[in-house]
Write an enzyme that holds these catalytic residues in place. Sequence first.
Site, mmCIF file in Angstrom:
data_model
loop_
_atom_site.group_PDB
_atom_site.id
_atom_site.type_symbol
_atom_site.label_atom_id
_atom_site.label_comp_id
_atom_site.label_asym_id
_atom_site.label_seq_id
_atom_site.Cartn_x
_atom_site.Cartn_y
_atom_site.Cartn_z
ATOM 1 N N HIS A 1 -24.629 -6.916 3.238
ATOM 2 C CA HIS A 1 -25.327 -7.525 4.473
ATOM 3 C C HIS A 1 -25.872 -6.532 5.452
ATOM 4 O O HIS A 1 -24.798 -5.962 5.449
ATOM 5 C CB HIS A 1 -25.633 -8.807 4.059
ATOM 6 C CG HIS A 1 -26.590 -9.404 5.469
ATOM 7 N ND1 HIS A 1 -27.163 -9.336 6.691
ATOM 8 C CD2 HIS A 1 -27.371 -10.076 5.088
ATOM 9 C CE1 HIS A 1 -28.394 -9.483 6.282
ATOM 10 N NE2 HIS A 1 -28.974 -10.185 5.488
ATOM 11 N N GLU B 1 -33.113 -6.626 -0.299
ATOM 12 C CA GLU B 1 -33.451 -7.089 1.307
ATOM 13 C C GLU B 1 -33.670 -6.133 2.107
ATOM 14 O O GLU B 1 -32.945 -5.150 2.827
ATOM 15 C CB GLU B 1 -32.415 -7.433 2.127
ATOM 16 C CG GLU B 1 -32.334 -8.771 1.265
ATOM 17 C CD GLU B 1 -31.700 -10.094 2.388
ATOM 18 O OE1 GLU B 1 -31.954 -10.951 2.414
ATOM 19 O OE2 GLU B 1 -30.298 -9.229 2.979
HETATM 20 P P1 PGA Z 1 -34.341 -13.600 6.784
HETATM 21 O O1 PGA Z 1 -32.975 -13.032 6.456
HETATM 22 O O2 PGA Z 1 -34.662 -15.028 6.726
HETATM 23 O O3 PGA Z 1 -34.533 -14.697 8.275
HETATM 24 O O4 PGA Z 1 -35.295 -12.792 6.935
HETATM 25 C C1 PGA Z 1 -32.784 -12.417 5.019
HETATM 26 C C2 PGA Z 1 -31.343 -12.458 5.021
HETATM 27 O O5 PGA Z 1 -31.373 -11.597 6.552
HETATM 28 O O6 PGA Z 1 -30.662 -12.405 4.300
#
Ligand code: PGA
Length: 247
Positions: free
Chosen positions: A91, A161
Amino acid sequence: MFIVANWKAYVENTARAKALVAVAKKLGRSGEPALIVAPPAPLLGLLAASNRSKVGFAAQDVSATLGGAETGEVTAATAAAAGAAYAIIGHSERRAHGDTNEIVAEKIAHAFAHGLTPILCVGEHEHDPEGRYLGFIREEITAALTPLPGKARTQVIIAYEPIWAIGKGANESITPEALAEMALYIRKVLAELLPGKSGRQTRILYGGAVEPGNIRDLAASTGIDGFLVGHASVDPHTYTALVRALA
Ligand code: PGA
């Protein structure tokens, strides 16, 4: 479709955690969308140990170490023993604390060694008009999958992401058109890493500013298999709306 609820460090007490999981268990009964919850490590065991529902549990990270004299580390073995079936790895909030592509690859190997399905997060800082972000994503995926044997490569779930969207509101999220392009690109990269395979069987999730207001548009004809949701997954009302939007 999948919805992975990444609680990050938003949920910090047992009562709130139990209440949210109760909502997930109820919503998850039909199995569509499939629900996975990723609580902070100390809450994982508490919530997952006695789980008999369709809801799956994920660790938010696993250690690059293999146990022993490593104060503060939560190893893949510990996460599996606590009841996780999945592990979020790489992440951007972990990469910001020093996880390199090499460390991410090690963590993926540890996850597999303990029966956890890795959810590999990739994502660029900036969607530059020259398209350099494509090379960045290619590098993150290639570095993570190359050390793995062929079968394991197909089992890694990829969560795209973009860092510029994380934590924002739906109006600042990716457009369905850009997401569709990205999903195609990721499958092209995967096809190169999975000889003889098209990359179509790999599960690709999207994360970054997914909210009840945009989840349906982002799911429709973008070629993804689900979502990794942060802030909108820790409020019972928005979480319910997200799940219902895909039911
Ligand atoms: P968010 O985060 O939905 O708050 O944008 C997603 C993530 O970082 O997994």
